[in-house]
Motif scaffolding. Sequence first.
Motif, PDB file in Angstrom:
ATOM      1  N   ASP A 122       0.642  -1.179  -0.344  1.00  0.00           N
ATOM      2  CA  ASP A 122      -0.221   0.024  -0.151  1.00  0.00           C
ATOM      3  C   ASP A 122       0.930   1.367  -0.234  1.00  0.00           C
ATOM      4  O   ASP A 122       1.728   1.062   0.771  1.00  0.00           O
ATOM      5  CB  ASP A 122      -1.447  -0.149   1.357  1.00  0.00           C
ATOM      6  CG  ASP A 122      -1.923  -0.812   1.085  1.00  0.00           C
ATOM      7  OD1 ASP A 122      -2.458  -1.499   0.188  1.00  0.00           O
ATOM      8  OD2 ASP A 122      -2.440  -1.604   2.331  1.00  0.00           O
ATOM      9  N   TYR A 123       0.420   2.050  -0.864  1.00  0.00           N
ATOM     10  CA  TYR A 123       1.323   2.827  -0.889  1.00  0.00           C
ATOM     11  C   TYR A 123       0.151   4.676  -0.636  1.00  0.00           C
ATOM     12  O   TYR A 123      -0.957   4.990  -0.742  1.00  0.00           O
ATOM     13  CB  TYR A 123       1.708   3.731  -2.932  1.00  0.00           C
ATOM     14  CG  TYR A 123       2.439   5.618  -2.319  1.00  0.00           C
ATOM     15  CD1 TYR A 123       3.802   4.813  -1.951  1.00  0.00           C
ATOM     16  CD2 TYR A 123       1.558   5.832  -2.607  1.00  0.00           C
ATOM     17  CE1 TYR A 123       4.706   6.291  -1.692  1.00  0.00           C
ATOM     18  CE2 TYR A 123       2.830   7.928  -2.090  1.00  0.00           C
ATOM     19  CZ  TYR A 123       3.204   7.429  -2.166  1.00  0.00           C
ATOM     20  OH  TYR A 123       4.650   8.565  -2.172  1.00  0.00           O
ATOM     21  N   ILE A 124       0.163   5.099   0.521  1.00  0.00           N
ATOM     22  CA  ILE A 124       0.022   6.378   1.132  1.00  0.00           C
ATOM     23  C   ILE A 124       0.390   7.820   0.985  1.00  0.00           C
ATOM     24  O   ILE A 124       1.325   7.879   1.159  1.00  0.00           O
ATOM     25  CB  ILE A 124      -0.703   5.931   2.695  1.00  0.00           C
ATOM     26  CG1 ILE A 124      -1.994   4.588   3.139  1.00  0.00           C
ATOM     27  CG2 ILE A 124      -1.750   7.491   3.375  1.00  0.00           C
ATOM     28  CD1 ILE A 124      -1.941   4.459   3.962  1.00  0.00           C
ATOM     29  N   ALA A 125      -0.439   8.870   0.341  1.00  0.00           N
ATOM     30  CA  ALA A 125       0.143  10.095  -0.081  1.00  0.00           C
ATOM     31  C   ALA A 125      -1.193  10.666   1.543  1.00  0.00           C
ATOM     32  O   ALA A 125      -2.277  10.827   1.094  1.00  0.00           O
ATOM     33  CB  ALA A 125      -0.169  10.375  -0.848  1.00  0.00           C
ATOM     34  N   GLY A 126      -0.379  11.060   2.102  1.00  0.00           N
ATOM     35  CA  GLY A 126      -0.476  11.740   3.340  1.00  0.00           C
ATOM     36  C   GLY A 126       0.525  12.920   4.409  1.00  0.00           C
ATOM     37  O   GLY A 126       0.443  13.448   3.837  1.00  0.00           O
ATOM     38  N   VAL A 127      -0.743  13.008   5.530  1.00  0.00           N
ATOM     39  CA  VAL A 127      -0.414  13.861   6.141  1.00  0.00           C
ATOM     40  C   VAL A 127      -0.968  13.262   7.836  1.00  0.00           C
ATOM     41  O   VAL A 127      -1.355  12.247   7.471  1.00  0.00           O
ATOM     42  CB  VAL A 127      -1.056  15.669   6.142  1.00  0.00           C
ATOM     43  CG1 VAL A 127      -0.765  16.290   5.446  1.00  0.00           C
ATOM     44  CG2 VAL A 127      -2.870  15.305   6.333  1.00  0.00           C
ATOM     45  N   GLU A 128       0.214  14.141   8.688  1.00  0.00           N
ATOM     46  CA  GLU A 128       0.026  13.894   9.788  1.00  0.00           C
ATOM     47  C   GLU A 128      -1.309  14.069  10.734  1.00  0.00           C
ATOM     48  O   GLU A 128      -1.611  15.077  10.205  1.00  0.00           O
ATOM     49  CB  GLU A 128       1.442  14.031  10.654  1.00  0.00           C
ATOM     50  CG  GLU A 128       1.501  13.671  12.224  1.00  0.00           C
ATOM     51  CD  GLU A 128       2.470  14.477  12.909  1.00  0.00           C
ATOM     52  OE1 GLU A 128       2.457  14.146  14.386  1.00  0.00           O
ATOM     53  OE2 GLU A 128       3.559  14.606  12.300  1.00  0.00           O
ATOM     54  N   VAL A 129      -1.999  13.811  11.839  1.00  0.00           N
ATOM     55  CA  VAL A 129      -3.099  13.427  12.028  1.00  0.00           C
ATOM     56  C   VAL A 129      -2.864  12.925  13.855  1.00  0.00           C
ATOM     57  O   VAL A 129      -2.480  12.890  14.071  1.00  0.00           O
ATOM     58  CB  VAL A 129      -4.394  13.119  11.528  1.00  0.00           C
ATOM     59  CG1 VAL A 129      -4.617  13.037  10.420  1.00  0.00           C
ATOM     60  CG2 VAL A 129      -3.684  11.145  11.465  1.00  0.00           C
ATOM     61  N   ALA A 130      -3.857  14.060  14.080  1.00  0.00           N
ATOM     62  CA  ALA A 130      -3.957  13.690  16.005  1.00  0.00           C
ATOM     63  C   ALA A 130      -4.520  12.637  16.297  1.00  0.00           C
ATOM     64  O   ALA A 130      -3.588  11.738  16.994  1.00  0.00           O
ATOM     65  CB  ALA A 130      -4.507  15.409  16.586  1.00  0.00           C
ATOM     66  N   ASP A 131      -5.153  12.514  15.330  1.00  0.00           N
ATOM     67  CA  ASP A 131      -5.872  10.555  15.619  1.00  0.00           C
ATOM     68  C   ASP A 131      -7.235  10.397  14.872  1.00  0.00           C
ATOM     69  O   ASP A 131      -7.236  11.517  13.488  1.00  0.00           O
ATOM     70  CB  ASP A 131      -7.195  10.912  16.721  1.00  0.00           C
ATOM     71  CG  ASP A 131      -7.687  12.109  16.811  1.00  0.00           C
ATOM     72  OD1 ASP A 131      -8.944  12.105  16.218  1.00  0.00           O
ATOM     73  OD2 ASP A 131      -8.024  12.540  18.523  1.00  0.00           O
ATOM     74  N   PHE A 132      -7.295   9.535  14.179  1.00  0.00           N
ATOM     75  CA  PHE A 132      -8.331   8.922  12.940  1.00  0.00           C
ATOM     76  C   PHE A 132      -9.978   9.137  13.846  1.00  0.00           C
ATOM     77  O   PHE A 132     -10.660   8.709  12.923  1.00  0.00           O
ATOM     78  CB  PHE A 132      -8.053   7.985  12.606  1.00  0.00           C
ATOM     79  CG  PHE A 132      -7.123   7.201  12.822  1.00  0.00           C
ATOM     80  CD1 PHE A 132      -6.374   7.856  11.655  1.00  0.00           C
ATOM     81  CD2 PHE A 132      -6.179   5.712  13.303  1.00  0.00           C
ATOM     82  CE1 PHE A 132      -4.709   8.127  10.652  1.00  0.00           C
ATOM     83  CE2 PHE A 132      -5.076   5.778  12.394  1.00  0.00           C
ATOM     84  CZ  PHE A 132      -4.021   6.650  11.736  1.00  0.00           C
ATOM     85  N   SER A 133     -10.283   9.810  15.144  1.00  0.00           N
ATOM     86  CA  SER A 133     -11.600   9.695  15.145  1.00  0.00           C
ATOM     87  C   SER A 133     -12.570  10.187  14.377  1.00  0.00           C
ATOM     88  O   SER A 133     -13.841  10.120  14.371  1.00  0.00           O
ATOM     89  CB  SER A 133     -12.134  10.175  16.726  1.00  0.00           C
ATOM     90  OG  SER A 133     -11.254  11.957  16.903  1.00  0.00           O
ATOM     91  N   ASP A 134     -12.095  11.003  13.532  1.00  0.00           N
ATOM     92  CA  ASP A 134     -13.073  11.739  12.567  1.00  0.00           C
ATOM     93  C   ASP A 134     -12.992  11.648  10.650  1.00  0.00           C
ATOM     94  O   ASP A 134     -13.473  12.439  10.016  1.00  0.00           O
ATOM     95  CB  ASP A 134     -13.359  13.702  13.095  1.00  0.00           C
ATOM     96  CG  ASP A 134     -13.650  13.881  14.733  1.00  0.00           C
ATOM     97  OD1 ASP A 134     -14.740  12.990  14.937  1.00  0.00           O
ATOM     98  OD2 ASP A 134     -12.770  14.579  15.388  1.00  0.00           O
TER      99      ASP A 134
END
Length: 210
Positions: A122-134
């Motif tokens: 898997d390749y994920i183009a993303g950003v850091e987040v505080a949590d996945f709740s929302d």
Amino acid sequence: ILTLALDADYGSHEAFTRAFRDHFGVTPETVRATTCLTTLKLQEPITMISTALDHLDPPRIATGKAFLVAGVGERYNHANDSTAGIPNQWSGFHQQCAHIPRQVGHGAYGVCCNGDDAGNFDYIAGVEVADFSDLPREFARVRIPAQKYVVFTHADHISTIRRTVNTIWNRWLPQSGMKVADAPNFERYDERFDASTGVGGLEIWVPVKE
């Protein structure tokens, strides 16, 4: 359209249509129906060169913190060169990243994870987040553990990143004697990187065992 999608290294008609619509504002079906290209903003493809480098700057050793990444994910395979679709994946990410909640900082990450013995990953183009709740369901997510890394700098244009990656994995790591850890590896893009021009440099973080 499915034939074109597969020729362009997309895994499905839907993935190609989504990327096409995000980039041009219309679907491939609409363009085919109108038989007109004058309204499309066309561009030449970026050729990704993959030959090994003659020189690779020495890396540094770093201990990375645990953090979370959320973004646009796709499944690829090393053997069939399907990774040619990654630049288009980043294009889709830049159009959707504003909708990712609870972002931390201003950097971006290209994370390789969930690899198997057949060469799929898997390749994920993303950003850091505080949590996945929302986090909306359409976004992929991955947990990066606290880990020791060998960190390489890629200072040249993004189109030559394959040369750096291939040199790291096929020459530097085998010669170093280091063992790669079973953890995600990733590219880190900070605020100096310009996504519109592909310049500004990035770092490649490879997890290694103690």
